[in-house]
Design an enzyme around this catalytic site. Sequence first.
Site, PDB file in Angstrom:
ATOM      1  N   CYS A  78       0.861  -1.196   0.000  1.00 45.34           N
ATOM      2  CA  CYS A  78       0.000   0.000   0.000  1.00 45.34           C
ATOM      3  C   CYS A  78       0.890   1.236   0.000  1.00 45.34           C
ATOM      4  O   CYS A  78       0.757   2.132   0.835  1.00 45.34           O
ATOM      5  CB  CYS A  78      -0.955  -0.002   1.178  1.00 45.34           C
ATOM      6  SG  CYS A  78      -1.937  -1.531   1.316  1.00 45.34           S
ATOM      7  N   PRO A 133       1.102   7.366  -1.491  1.00 42.92           N
ATOM      8  CA  PRO A 133       1.806   8.117  -2.537  1.00 42.92           C
ATOM      9  C   PRO A 133       3.323   8.022  -2.493  1.00 42.92           C
ATOM     10  O   PRO A 133       3.992   8.631  -3.306  1.00 42.92           O
ATOM     11  CB  PRO A 133       1.348   9.552  -2.288  1.00 42.92           C
ATOM     12  CG  PRO A 133       1.137   9.612  -0.817  1.00 42.92           C
ATOM     13  CD  PRO A 133       0.585   8.265  -0.435  1.00 42.92           C
ATOM     14  N   LYS A 150       7.287   6.672   2.165  1.00 44.68           N
ATOM     15  CA  LYS A 150       8.066   5.621   2.831  1.00 44.68           C
ATOM     16  C   LYS A 150       8.926   4.871   1.828  1.00 44.68           C
ATOM     17  O   LYS A 150      10.035   4.425   2.157  1.00 44.68           O
ATOM     18  CB  LYS A 150       7.121   4.690   3.590  1.00 44.68           C
ATOM     19  CG  LYS A 150       6.383   5.403   4.725  1.00 44.68           C
ATOM     20  CD  LYS A 150       5.371   4.497   5.398  1.00 44.68           C
ATOM     21  CE  LYS A 150       4.621   5.246   6.494  1.00 44.68           C
ATOM     22  NZ  LYS A 150       3.824   6.380   5.965  1.00 44.68           N
ATOM     23  N   ASP A 175       0.886  -1.171  -4.881  1.00 46.84           N
ATOM     24  CA  ASP A 175      -0.349  -0.433  -4.608  1.00 46.84           C
ATOM     25  C   ASP A 175      -1.280  -0.636  -5.798  1.00 46.84           C
ATOM     26  O   ASP A 175      -0.814  -0.763  -6.934  1.00 46.84           O
ATOM     27  CB  ASP A 175      -0.073   1.054  -4.403  1.00 46.84           C
ATOM     28  CG  ASP A 175      -1.191   1.762  -3.654  1.00 46.84           C
ATOM     29  OD1 ASP A 175      -0.997   2.103  -2.468  1.00 46.84           O
ATOM     30  OD2 ASP A 175      -2.278   1.959  -4.247  1.00 46.84           O
ATOM     31  N   ASP A 202      -3.409  -5.332  -6.131  1.00 48.13           N
ATOM     32  CA  ASP A 202      -4.021  -5.361  -4.811  1.00 48.13           C
ATOM     33  C   ASP A 202      -3.047  -6.063  -3.872  1.00 48.13           C
ATOM     34  O   ASP A 202      -2.765  -7.260  -4.022  1.00 48.13           O
ATOM     35  CB  ASP A 202      -5.351  -6.124  -4.895  1.00 48.13           C
ATOM     36  CG  ASP A 202      -6.081  -6.184  -3.556  1.00 48.13           C
ATOM     37  OD1 ASP A 202      -5.468  -5.879  -2.516  1.00 48.13           O
ATOM     38  OD2 ASP A 202      -7.257  -6.575  -3.547  1.00 48.13           O
ATOM     39  N   CYS A 212      -2.305   5.605   9.964  1.00 51.78           N
ATOM     40  CA  CYS A 212      -2.382   7.005  10.421  1.00 51.78           C
ATOM     41  C   CYS A 212      -3.756   7.238  11.048  1.00 51.78           C
ATOM     42  O   CYS A 212      -4.481   8.156  10.679  1.00 51.78           O
ATOM     43  CB  CYS A 212      -2.124   7.974   9.275  1.00 51.78           C
ATOM     44  SG  CYS A 212      -3.186   7.770   7.831  1.00 51.78           S
TER      45      CYS A 212
END
Length: 416
Positions: free
Chosen positions: A235, A238, A241, A256, A282, A351
């Site tokens: 994932c 954008p 990381k 992603d 996925d 988050c």
Amino acid sequence: MSARSAAQHLLDAVLRGKRTLDEAMGVVLALNHLEPRDRGFARLLAATVLRRLGTLDAVIAKCLDKGAPPQPVAHVLRLGAAQLLFLGTPAHAAVGETVDLGPPKLRGLVNAVLRRIAREGATLLDDIDQARADTPDWLWDALVAGHGEAQTRMIVAAMRDEAPLDLSVKTDPVGWAEKLGAELRPTGTLRMREANAVPDLPGFEEGAWWVQDEAAALPVKLLGDVTGQRVLDMCAAPGGKTLQLAAAGAKVVAVDQNAKRLDRLVENLARTGLEAEIVIADAAKWRAPAPFARVLLDAPCTATGTLRRHPEIAHLKSGADATKLTAAQDKLLDAAAAATAHGGILVYAVCSLDPREGPARMTAFLARHRDFAREAVRAEELGGRAELIDDSGDLRTTPAHGMDGFYAARLRRASG
């Protein structure tokens, strides 16, 4: 078209059109005709209303016989009240330049309400529990469940402030802090309280840094030394990381399913001169050809930890969203476990401030995967900030720490 009129359109796009504030900024055509300073003011106005919506509506209700304002002027009154109560706008401007936003037949009402708020603002606020009023029930309940009421009130207070601009650098954080006039945080993040447009800042064109909240940069640190390691970033878009991992010398595979968001990662990789393998798939279904020594899963979540930047989340999401997302998080965690080599490390991050998306997911995961165990985070990995470690040894940041809200847990798979 004025900044105040544009802000009115932004609120309509968010609260009625159910768009994020960033999406609304892209579709409200009125913004295209404004100078950058006025665009910024329009966004600030809309964001302030979204942050303080409950308190604003409670104050406005005190000034109306029927409590709720007529729908055609609800946003107008909110914008005017926000300027008077929270933005320090002079009364003549807040009233005079806001009244005309409403239909002519209701301008007298708007004028009377705003003038009363200008006169009696502090008194009108006296008996309002602002923290509670500004937090929808679903969010309040989640915050109290995870943090207790006293800490929740500190978090809500911190979420009222605009977030600073945080940067992660490829190399030489001390040097770039001096060049940018930025604060070097203990965690290695650079923080700028005031900044011009991001592309105009020194170092942007040469790719010396990228925008990334201080808390968002912490989960990667829990993977340890990744130099030369194959690391799976699940994932990934954008891509902040992914950039961190590549800058640290990892051989990154970034997965992603959102091709549009991955385009931003590709652009940033090109700008920074960093490399990563991009996979559009996925992450819950994708299977790696070989296990990874390090796996990072930054899972989709309610994003309640980012409310300083995205105040609309409180009004666009609900407790039902968290319930749905926990099922998706469990599937992704199972896929991450399968991709982790024996003896390898898996870091799970969200988050979110909702305990259902953080500690509860770890409890459920460890019950399903007996070959994994928690590996406690150490203060020295976080620039000495021991207060960012919870009782279970996991990372837990909140806006009360001066950064976004993040939860992260480090898990190690048994060897063989």
